[in-house]
Design a protein around this motif. Structure first.
Motif, PDB file in Angstrom:
ATOM      1  N   GLY A  97       0.690  -0.774  -0.166  1.00 28.90           N
ATOM      2  CA  GLY A  97      -0.104   0.222   0.144  1.00 28.90           C
ATOM      3  C   GLY A  97       0.597   0.896  -0.031  1.00 28.90           C
ATOM      4  N   GLY A 115      -4.759   1.228  -1.122  1.00 30.75           N
ATOM      5  CA  GLY A 115      -5.782   0.771   0.077  1.00 30.75           C
ATOM      6  C   GLY A 115      -7.010  -1.071  -0.246  1.00 30.75           C
ATOM      7  N   ALA A 157      -7.690   1.008   6.057  1.00 28.16           N
ATOM      8  CA  ALA A 157      -6.249   1.084   4.885  1.00 28.16           C
ATOM      9  C   ALA A 157      -6.867   2.321   3.976  1.00 28.16           C
ATOM     10  N   THR A 158      -7.795   2.309   3.252  1.00 28.86           N
ATOM     11  CA  THR A 158      -7.660   3.205   2.485  1.00 28.86           C
ATOM     12  C   THR A 158      -7.682   4.821   3.524  1.00 28.86           C
TER      13      THR A 158
END
Length: 299
Positions: A97, A115, A157-158
């Motif tokens: 990522g 993400g 995550a994004t």
């Protein structure tokens, strides 16, 4: 169905696991900001530090939370190789990522790909860690809650990668880290609430290591790594500070290329009258004696 207790030590393990997630997120944000300001090997090294810090923070959050996990009617052990593999997976997927964001030309596309990949990878780390459980019974999962935990992981995550691209001020980083820590912890406990265990009483010894034998020392070691890395990042000068230091150094250093010679064609002007001197034959050079004291003799 065995009774599952997610906080056998009270609020201690949930609070500590949240703190680990926040520290890992804050470190990852600061390292990614430094990486985006750098180039070449420096950028790569900062991105590697960001991946290891955030991956370690997420993994430590998960297993500190697992220290407070208990099931009535059975002991719990952990498969050591599989648990260590989950740590490697955590750092690897976070690395995908941050490198996608750090080197991607199209930031929107990099953000979505990074993400999605990182979120699915973090969820995989969680369930790989759950697969490392060894107990007397059968583990089952609620599919709806599992899907919700994956959505939480992708969203967290994004959001983390978006924050790395857009948030730079320390106060904003602190707020973003707290939010991301909450998101990662929500993913963890959503996944834990999806678990159901049918206990099968048995006297057969369980294989693997207990939480205090393996998980606790490893979590302490990784937590120490996070704190040491925090100090390193805090004390390392930013790219702007390094440029300012270099500029100040150039201003104070003499120019070695300068040569103390007159330029071509340079003709000195006449010397002041008081400094003029002559040299008569047989006599040393010296000032002209003017008995009248009105003017100097020409040289």
């Amino acid at each position: 169905m065995g009774h599952l207790d997610h906080a056998t030590y009270g609020w201690l393990t949930p609070v500590l696991s949240y703190a680990m997630a926040c520290i890992g997120a804050a470190l990852a944000l600061r390292c990614t900001v430094r990486a985006l300001e750098a180039t070449g090997r420096s950028r790569r090294n900062w991105l590697l530090t960001a991946a290891s810090a955030n991956g370690t923070g997420i993994w430590t959050m998960h297993f500190v939370g697992m220290l407070g996990f208990g099931v009535t009617g059975t002991d719990i052990r952990y498969d050591v190789p599989l648990t260590l593999l989950s740590l490697v997976v955590a750092m690897a997927v976070v690395g995908i990522g941050v490198f996608a964001v750090g080197y991607g030309r199209d930031r929107s596309r990099s953000l979505l790909i990074g993400g999605l990949t990182t979120g699915i990878g973090v969820a995989s780390m969680h369930y790989m860690g759950m697969a490392a459980l060894r107990l007397h019974g059968q583990v089952s999962y609620d599919p709806a809650l599992v899907a919700l935990s994956v959505v939480c992981a992708v969203a967290a995550a994004t959001a983390a990668l978006w924050a790395a691209l857009n948030i730079h001020r320390p106060a904003a980083v602190a707020v973003a880290s707290a939010v991301m820590g909450a998101a990662v912890s929500s993913m963890h406990y959503t996944g834990m609430f999806a678990v159901g265990i049918e206990v099968t009483p048995s006297t057969t010894p369980l294989t693997g290591a207990s939480a205090m034998q393996f998980i606790f020392p490893l979590a302490v070691g990784l937590g120490s790594y996070l704190f040491i890395t925090s100090a390193f990042v805090a004390l390392s000068p930013t790219a702007g500070e390094r440029a300012a230091y270099a500029s100040a150094g150039r201003l104070t250093e003499p120019d070695e290329r300068a040569v103390d010679v007159a330029p071509p064609g340079f003709r000195p002007g006449p010397a002041p009258a008081s400094a003029r001197s002559y040299a008569a034959p047989g006599r040393p050079a010296g000032p002209v004696h003017d008995p009248a004291g009105t003017h100097d003799a020409p040289v």
